[in-house]
Design a protein around this motif. Structure first.
Motif, PDB file in Angstrom:
ATOM      1  N   GLY A   1       0.812  -1.211   0.000  1.00 34.73           N
ATOM      2  CA  GLY A   1       0.000   0.000   0.000  1.00 34.73           C
ATOM      3  C   GLY A   1       0.846   1.261   0.000  1.00 34.73           C
ATOM      4  O   GLY A   1       0.535   2.232  -0.707  1.00 34.73           O
ATOM      5  N   VAL A   2       1.922   1.265   0.786  1.00 35.37           N
ATOM      6  CA  VAL A   2       2.819   2.423   0.821  1.00 35.37           C
ATOM      7  C   VAL A   2       3.462   2.632  -0.545  1.00 35.37           C
ATOM      8  O   VAL A   2       3.569   3.766  -1.039  1.00 35.37           O
ATOM      9  N   THR A   3       3.880   1.536  -1.180  1.00 36.16           N
ATOM     10  CA  THR A   3       4.470   1.633  -2.519  1.00 36.16           C
ATOM     11  C   THR A   3       3.463   2.184  -3.521  1.00 36.16           C
ATOM     12  O   THR A   3       3.806   3.005  -4.380  1.00 36.16           O
ATOM     13  N   ARG A   4       2.216   1.740  -3.386  1.00 29.92           N
ATOM     14  CA  ARG A   4       1.161   2.214  -4.296  1.00 29.92           C
ATOM     15  C   ARG A   4       0.944   3.714  -4.149  1.00 29.92           C
ATOM     16  O   ARG A   4       0.763   4.419  -5.148  1.00 29.92           O
ATOM     17  N   VAL A   5       0.991   4.229  -2.933  1.00 34.02           N
ATOM     18  CA  VAL A   5       0.816   5.670  -2.705  1.00 34.02           C
ATOM     19  C   VAL A   5       2.006   6.444  -3.268  1.00 34.02           C
ATOM     20  O   VAL A   5       1.838   7.517  -3.868  1.00 34.02           O
ATOM     21  N   GLN A   6       3.205   5.923  -3.103  1.00 33.29           N
ATOM     22  CA  GLN A   6       4.384   6.588  -3.661  1.00 33.29           C
ATOM     23  C   GLN A   6       4.276   6.687  -5.180  1.00 33.29           C
ATOM     24  O   GLN A   6       4.604   7.726  -5.773  1.00 33.29           O
ATOM     25  N   GLU A   7       3.823   5.625  -5.814  1.00 32.50           N
ATOM     26  CA  GLU A   7       3.623   5.650  -7.263  1.00 32.50           C
ATOM     27  C   GLU A   7       2.546   6.667  -7.643  1.00 32.50           C
ATOM     28  O   GLU A   7       2.658   7.361  -8.659  1.00 32.50           O
ATOM     29  N   HIS A   8       1.523   6.755  -6.807  1.00 36.29           N
ATOM     30  CA  HIS A   8       0.441   7.705  -7.054  1.00 36.29           C
ATOM     31  C   HIS A   8       0.954   9.142  -7.008  1.00 36.29           C
ATOM     32  O   HIS A   8       0.595   9.973  -7.847  1.00 36.29           O
ATOM     33  N   PHE A   9       1.819   9.444  -6.035  1.00 36.02           N
ATOM     34  CA  PHE A   9       2.388  10.788  -5.930  1.00 36.02           C
ATOM     35  C   PHE A   9       3.236  11.120  -7.159  1.00 36.02           C
ATOM     36  O   PHE A   9       3.208  12.250  -7.665  1.00 36.02           O
ATOM     37  N   VAL A  10       4.004  10.145  -7.630  1.00 34.31           N
ATOM     38  CA  VAL A  10       4.823  10.369  -8.824  1.00 34.31           C
ATOM     39  C   VAL A  10       3.929  10.651 -10.028  1.00 34.31           C
ATOM     40  O   VAL A  10       4.184  11.574 -10.817  1.00 34.31           O
ATOM     41  N   ASN A  11       2.861   9.892 -10.170  1.00 32.22           N
ATOM     42  CA  ASN A  11       1.943  10.092 -11.295  1.00 32.22           C
ATOM     43  C   ASN A  11       1.277  11.465 -11.233  1.00 32.22           C
ATOM     44  O   ASN A  11       1.102  12.127 -12.263  1.00 32.22           O
TER      45      ASN A  11
END
Length: 221
Positions: free
Chosen positions: A137-147
């Motif tokens: 989940g943390v990785t998914r949020v980090q990817e979301h911020f990059v996007n």
């Protein structure tokens, strides 16, 4: 002996609190203050119009994405809050996001099913559970911020660094102020909506009052 001080002499007098204003000067100051207040309200109205336009644009984009994306996208906002603010109960998450508890419950179930969050016993109350983001989940949020950064960057790419910094600072300030005065804003919006609704109502029709019945006249014999 009567003093012959004229207005030009009065304007030169002073007091411990500064120059003594003349009557015309006081009126000029009052008029200037009124004009300044009107200008500030007009500017605030323009800001409100810009914010509403921005909300409409993002609302339209969100609706288009929701029609084509999987349910995880709708629940992503909850995951972001958990990563940023830490583990919380479902009710706390609903209060934090101003969302309906039943909606939050469905989205939480989606996040648990996809392995983005997990339920753990609440250390303060073993009978309750808290929602904790997983490593995935943390990785998914980090990817979301990059996007999100990649989406915004082309719109501000030609802005000077000072404009970018000022925009970020003022936007955060506005968001924080809006959050702290949420209830006041809701009341103001409710009043505005009520006024708009009553404004569009048709005017009440005038129904003439019927004349009172005439009393019968007794004839004397």
């Amino acid at each position: 002996m009567t003093s012959n001080i004229v207005e030009s002499d009065v304007s030169g007098l002073s007091s411990p609190f500064g120059p003594v204003p003349t009557q015309s000067g006081a009126l000029d100051q009052a008029g200037a203050s009124e004009i300044d207040a009107t200008g500030r309200f007009d500017q605030a109205a323009e800001i409100a119009d810009a914010v509403i336009s921005l909300m409409r644009i993002y609302g339209n984009l969100k609706a288009r994405v929701a029609n084509t994306a999987d349910p995880e996208i709708a629940a992503l906002f909850l995951l972001v809050r958990l990563v940023k603010d830490g583990p919380k109960r479902a009710k706390e998450l609903a209060d934090l996001t101003s969302a309906d508890p039943s909606t939050v419950s469905r989205q939480v179930a989606t996040l648990v099913k996809t392995g983005l969050i997990e339920r753990k016993a609440d250390p303060e109350d073993g009978r309750a559970s808290i929602l904790v983001p997983t490593e995935l989940g943390v990785t998914r949020v980090q990817e979301h911020f990059v996007n999100r950064g990649q989406m915004i960057e082309p719109m501000i790419a030609d802005w000077p660094e000072t404009d970018r910094s000022d925009f970020l600072r003022l936007l955060r300030c506005y968001a924080d102020r809006l959050e702290s005065r949420r209830e006041e804003v809701v009341q103001t919006m409710s009043k505005s909506h009520h006024l708009q609704s009553t404004h569009h109502l048709p005017p009440p029709q005038h129904v003439p009052t019927p004349p009172p019945p005439h009393a019968s006249t007794e004839r004397s014999n």
